[in-house]
Design a protein around this motif. Structure first.
Motif, mmCIF file in Angstrom:
data_model
loop_
_atom_site.group_PDB
_atom_site.id
_atom_site.type_symbol
_atom_site.label_atom_id
_atom_site.label_comp_id
_atom_site.label_asym_id
_atom_site.label_seq_id
_atom_site.Cartn_x
_atom_site.Cartn_y
_atom_site.Cartn_z
ATOM 1 N N ASN A 174 -52.824 -2.765 -14.171
ATOM 2 C CA ASN A 174 -52.048 -1.774 -13.342
ATOM 3 C C ASN A 174 -50.684 -1.264 -14.267
ATOM 4 O O ASN A 174 -50.504 0.260 -14.112
ATOM 5 C CB ASN A 174 -51.475 -2.099 -12.161
ATOM 6 C CG ASN A 174 -52.632 -2.429 -11.140
ATOM 7 O OD1 ASN A 174 -53.664 -1.647 -11.271
ATOM 8 N ND2 ASN A 174 -52.540 -3.433 -10.237
ATOM 9 N N ALA A 175 -50.172 -1.907 -15.068
ATOM 10 C CA ALA A 175 -49.097 -1.077 -15.715
ATOM 11 C C ALA A 175 -49.461 -0.258 -17.034
ATOM 12 O O ALA A 175 -49.235 0.845 -17.043
ATOM 13 C CB ALA A 175 -48.203 -2.089 -16.445
ATOM 14 N N LYS A 176 -50.514 -0.720 -17.682
ATOM 15 C CA LYS A 176 -51.419 0.166 -18.681
ATOM 16 C C LYS A 176 -51.945 1.259 -17.870
ATOM 17 O O LYS A 176 -51.873 2.523 -18.755
ATOM 18 C CB LYS A 176 -52.433 -0.803 -19.384
ATOM 19 C CG LYS A 176 -51.830 -1.712 -20.279
ATOM 20 C CD LYS A 176 -52.806 -2.436 -21.180
ATOM 21 C CE LYS A 176 -52.036 -3.516 -22.125
ATOM 22 N NZ LYS A 176 -53.341 -4.206 -22.655
ATOM 23 N N ARG A 177 -52.422 1.223 -16.816
ATOM 24 C CA ARG A 177 -52.921 2.563 -16.126
ATOM 25 C C ARG A 177 -51.813 3.499 -15.994
ATOM 26 O O ARG A 177 -51.888 4.728 -15.914
ATOM 27 C CB ARG A 177 -53.812 2.124 -15.015
ATOM 28 C CG ARG A 177 -55.030 1.353 -15.124
ATOM 29 C CD ARG A 177 -55.639 0.871 -13.843
ATOM 30 N NE ARG A 177 -55.880 1.931 -12.907
ATOM 31 C CZ ARG A 177 -57.013 2.812 -12.915
ATOM 32 N NH1 ARG A 177 -58.146 2.483 -13.863
ATOM 33 N NH2 ARG A 177 -57.465 3.633 -11.782
ATOM 34 N N SER A 178 -50.659 2.889 -15.292
ATOM 35 C CA SER A 178 -49.480 3.886 -15.017
ATOM 36 C C SER A 178 -49.036 4.535 -16.422
ATOM 37 O O SER A 178 -48.755 5.675 -16.380
ATOM 38 C CB SER A 178 -48.399 2.777 -14.454
ATOM 39 O OG SER A 178 -47.319 3.945 -14.150
ATOM 40 N N LEU A 179 -48.984 3.600 -17.437
ATOM 41 C CA LEU A 179 -48.484 4.282 -18.773
ATOM 42 C C LEU A 179 -49.607 5.253 -19.248
ATOM 43 O O LEU A 179 -49.084 6.248 -19.739
ATOM 44 C CB LEU A 179 -48.582 3.104 -19.711
ATOM 45 C CG LEU A 179 -47.317 2.258 -19.535
ATOM 46 C CD1 LEU A 179 -47.516 0.872 -20.447
ATOM 47 C CD2 LEU A 179 -45.996 2.731 -19.815
ATOM 48 N N PHE A 180 -50.943 5.113 -18.887
ATOM 49 C CA PHE A 180 -52.128 6.205 -19.182
ATOM 50 C C PHE A 180 -51.610 7.537 -18.381
ATOM 51 O O PHE A 180 -51.618 8.633 -19.191
ATOM 52 C CB PHE A 180 -53.239 5.717 -18.920
ATOM 53 C CG PHE A 180 -54.247 6.875 -18.962
ATOM 54 C CD1 PHE A 180 -55.059 7.237 -20.137
ATOM 55 C CD2 PHE A 180 -54.748 7.539 -17.844
ATOM 56 C CE1 PHE A 180 -55.870 8.186 -20.200
ATOM 57 C CE2 PHE A 180 -55.635 8.611 -18.075
ATOM 58 C CZ PHE A 180 -56.194 8.817 -18.997
ATOM 59 N N ASN A 181 -51.296 7.242 -17.118
ATOM 60 C CA ASN A 181 -50.837 8.630 -16.447
ATOM 61 C C ASN A 181 -49.545 9.281 -17.078
ATOM 62 O O ASN A 181 -49.583 10.589 -17.043
ATOM 63 C CB ASN A 181 -50.651 8.229 -14.939
ATOM 64 C CG ASN A 181 -52.025 7.822 -14.307
ATOM 65 O OD1 ASN A 181 -53.173 8.515 -14.460
ATOM 66 N ND2 ASN A 181 -51.968 7.111 -13.275
#
Length: 186
Positions: free
Chosen positions: A100-107
């Motif tokens: 989830n952290a990586k998805r947030s960083l993607f955004n």
């Protein structure tokens, strides 16, 4: 009247655990406080999510482990069952938090690319965890580029759109939306 949401309660427990780590005598009879907080409340606490996200962004595996350990300490302080504590300490939860952290960083990276006229190809390569968001991100960049093209057409005033006009349109776009980037960073 003071109303405390479960998320705020979890955040307070994070702070509380920090205090009792240094002063264990604060708990009367060594009994954890009685709460109605769940493991999901703990795992969705802003402090935990933000902390893991920062640790992932810097590649600090120790910090990820520390945040997960702190979440388990909060669960103990909240009087959660050993099964819940074990779950919070599990590799599954660690992977979930990192994912989830990586998805947030993607955004965040896509948003930055949007406002700075960047390309998102490398961003997509860096964050395959967000592959289900790629088409939406591509659409967002396409809409941005179409908006810039429309600005350029207006600036051209019926004449052919030149590279110079496109650069002017890009400058207008950046200046028009730079305040949004600044608001996000504060």
């Amino acid at each position: 009247m003071l109303i405390i949401t479960k998320t705020r309660l979890a955040a307070l427990l994070f702070a509380f655990v920090s205090v009792i780590t240094f002063s264990p005598t604060l708990l009367a009879n060594n009994q954890p406080p009685q709460t109605t907080i769940s493991r999901d409340d703990i795992l969705n606490t802003h402090d935990l999510i933000t902390g893991v996200k920062h640790a992932v962004s810097t590649g600090d595996l120790d910090a990820i482990n520390q945040w997960q350990h702190k979440a388990a300490e909060v669960a103990k302080a909240a009087g959660l069952t050993q099964a819940d504590i074990d779950y919070i300490q599990s590799a599954y939860v660690k992977n979930y938090l990192v994912f989830n952290a990586k998805r947030s960083l993607f955004n965040d990276a896509v948003e930055q690319a949007y406002y700075t006229l960047g390309d998102i190809t490398q961003i997509k390569q860096r964050y395959p965890e967000a592959s289900d968001l790629f088409s939406q991100a591509d659409q967002l960049i396409l809409e941005r580029d179409n908006l810039i093209h429309n600005i350029a057409k207006e600036l051209a005033n019926g004449k052919p759109v030149t590279n110079k006009i496109i650069q002017q349109a890009e400058s207008q776009f950046i200046s028009r939306f730079s305040h949004k980037r600044l608001q996000k960073s504060h």
